[in-house]
Scaffold this motif. Sequence first.
Motif, PDB file in Angstrom:
ATOM      1  N   VAL A   1       0.859  -1.194   0.000  1.00  0.00           N
ATOM      2  CA  VAL A   1       0.000   0.000   0.000  1.00  0.00           C
ATOM      3  C   VAL A   1       0.890   1.238   0.000  1.00  0.00           C
ATOM      4  CG1 VAL A   1      -1.764   1.318   1.230  1.00  0.00           C
ATOM      5  CG2 VAL A   1      -1.853  -1.187   1.240  1.00  0.00           C
TER       6      VAL A   1
ATOM      7  N   ARG B   1      -8.192  -4.102   3.833  1.00  0.00           N
ATOM      8  CA  ARG B   1      -9.476  -3.400   3.933  1.00  0.00           C
ATOM      9  C   ARG B   1      -9.409  -2.149   4.811  1.00  0.00           C
ATOM     10  NH1 ARG B   1     -10.029  -8.273   6.619  1.00  0.00           N
ATOM     11  NH2 ARG B   1     -10.365  -8.213   8.870  1.00  0.00           N
TER      12      ARG B   1
ATOM     13  N   ALA C   1      -7.003   1.929   3.111  1.00  0.00           N
ATOM     14  CA  ALA C   1      -7.397   3.118   2.343  1.00  0.00           C
ATOM     15  C   ALA C   1      -7.730   4.292   3.253  1.00  0.00           C
ATOM     16  CB  ALA C   1      -8.594   2.778   1.449  1.00  0.00           C
TER      17      ALA C   1
ATOM     18  N   ASP D   1      -5.922   7.906   3.080  1.00  0.00           N
ATOM     19  CA  ASP D   1      -6.773   9.070   2.863  1.00  0.00           C
ATOM     20  C   ASP D   1      -6.529  10.120   3.952  1.00  0.00           C
ATOM     21  OD1 ASP D   1      -8.836  10.304   1.370  1.00  0.00           O
ATOM     22  OD2 ASP D   1     -10.208   9.901   3.038  1.00  0.00           O
TER      23      ASP D   1
END
Length: 158
Positions: free
Chosen positions: A108, A136, A139, A143
Motif C-alpha cells: 500500500v 481493507r 485506504a 486518505d
Amino acid sequence: MKVGIIGAGRIGGGIARQLARAGHDVTVSFSQYGTPQPPEGQTAAQFNSLRMAGSRYTKSFNTLTAAFQAEAATRKGDDKVVQWICGDDAGAKALVSALVEDAGFVPVDFGPTATCAPMEAPQRDGAVYGEEYRARDAAAVVDAVRSGRPIPPTPVYS
Ligand SMILES: NC(=O)c1ccc[n+]([C@@H]2O[C@H](COP(=O)([O-])OP(=O)(O)OC[C@H]3O[C@@H](n4cnc5c(N)ncnc54)[C@H](OP(=O)(O)O)[C@@H]3O)[C@@H](O)[C@H]2O)c1
C-alpha cells in the motif's frame, strides 16, 4: 529480478528468504553504509533518499517485527498483511510493490518520503509503525495522511 540486500540481519535476512522463495536472484552483503540520524523535522526516509543521490529510493518492510513478518508472509486472502511503501518515484514504488506481493504481503502506497512519519519508529498513537493492518483498513489511513487528518484508530484483528 536481481535483488541486493545490505545487511543480512533479522529484517534483511527475512526478506531475502521470502524473495528467494518467490524465485528472485537475491544477493546479500554485510555492513558498508553509515547510519547518521536525520535532522529535526525530516523523516528518516527523506534523509536517506537525499543521501543516495541518483537512486530511486523506496522504503518498506520496516513497520513490523522480523518475527511477525516471517509468520505473516504465508497468509492467504483477507488475512494477508499490509506492507506500507513510501517514496518519491512512482516507478520505483511500483517495482517495490511487486516485490512486496512476491514476499507474501499486500503493498500500500503511503505517499512521499516527506509525509511518511507515521511509518517510522517509535510505536505510538496516530502511527502505523508497529501495527498490523489488513488491506481493507489501509485506504482510510492513506486518505487521512494525504488530507492531513489523524489516522483512524488502529484496527484489532481476532
Ligand atoms: N527486527 C525487527 O523486528 C525490526 C522491525 C522493524 C524495523 N526494524 C529495523 O530494521 C533495521 C534492521 O534491524 P534488524 O533487526 O534486522 O537488525 P539486525 O538483525 O541486528 O541486523 C542488522 C544488519 O544490519 C547490518 N548493519 C549494521 N550496521 C550497518 C551499517 N553501518 N551499514 C550497513 N549495514 C549495517 C548488519 O550487518 P553485519 O552483520 O555485517 O554487522 C546486519 O546484517 C533496523 O533499522 C531496525 O530498527 C527491525
